[in-house]
Design a protein around this motif. Sequence first.
Motif, PDB file in Angstrom:
ATOM      1  N   UNK A  40       0.811  -1.366  -0.091  1.00  0.00           N
ATOM      2  CA  UNK A  40      -0.091   0.022  -0.022  1.00  0.00           C
ATOM      3  C   UNK A  40       0.965   1.286  -0.059  1.00  0.00           C
ATOM      4  N   UNK A  41       2.005   1.240   0.761  1.00  0.00           N
ATOM      5  CA  UNK A  41       2.874   2.241   0.755  1.00  0.00           C
ATOM      6  C   UNK A  41       3.578   2.671  -0.487  1.00  0.00           C
ATOM      7  N   UNK A  42       3.990   1.631  -1.118  1.00  0.00           N
ATOM      8  CA  UNK A  42       4.472   1.607  -2.408  1.00  0.00           C
ATOM      9  C   UNK A  42       3.683   2.203  -3.542  1.00  0.00           C
ATOM     10  N   UNK A  43       2.347   1.648  -3.497  1.00  0.00           N
ATOM     11  CA  UNK A  43       1.158   2.171  -4.410  1.00  0.00           C
ATOM     12  C   UNK A  43       1.039   3.424  -4.271  1.00  0.00           C
ATOM     13  N   UNK A  44       0.905   3.869  -3.018  1.00  0.00           N
ATOM     14  CA  UNK A  44       0.481   5.360  -2.842  1.00  0.00           C
ATOM     15  C   UNK A  44       1.376   6.413  -3.358  1.00  0.00           C
ATOM     16  N   UNK A  45       2.818   5.987  -2.869  1.00  0.00           N
ATOM     17  CA  UNK A  45       3.776   7.023  -3.219  1.00  0.00           C
ATOM     18  C   UNK A  45       3.868   6.947  -4.988  1.00  0.00           C
TER      19      UNK A  45
END
Length: 200
Positions: A40-45
């Motif tokens: 989720x962190x990777x996708x959000x960034x």
Amino acid sequence: MKADQMPSAAPTVRRSRRELLLEVAADLFLHKPYDSVTVEMICAKAGISAPGLYRHFQNKQALLIAVVENPLEFLHQSARATVESEPDPRAALDAMVEFHIRSVLSAAPTTLIFLKNEHAFPETDRRRIRRAMNMYAEEWISTVSLLRPELSDPEVRLLTQAVFSMLNTVPTLNKGLDQESIVKTMSTAAVQALTSPRAE
């Protein structure tokens, strides 16, 4: 270029999204522990949905492997091509040093990411990447050996690995210098360290 020679839009989108995911993940894996980085962190960034990530990578671990393996393969291919095409070992070394510095400045340093997150790699992948790192280093070692015949093989390897360590930390030490100044300063330092005769 004629219309029938133009690449289709879809492959371009897929390639750019994959590259964006690799860039974002590399930065996160460099600065945060692997276990604390989430999909989720990777996708959000990256501004990409989770299904979009899974179209390119099976999972977070596969993304980590690609983050390390792809740039390393590119570095090795470049070094091998340089050694094979440049008969002057000093010119070959100059080219490899500059290319390495520009590579670590343009993207998160592969070696640092691997060493920091080595525990997260499956054993087979860890061994394969270690071999690839050694093969890349051998291109440098063989070149330095020609320029420093007075050194033993262990001495050449120690010296080369020390210079690698220095160059791989350059992005973390940059204090506002422009890229060309960094390349010039660090290229000079690396080449001198690798080629200067040992003081008696």
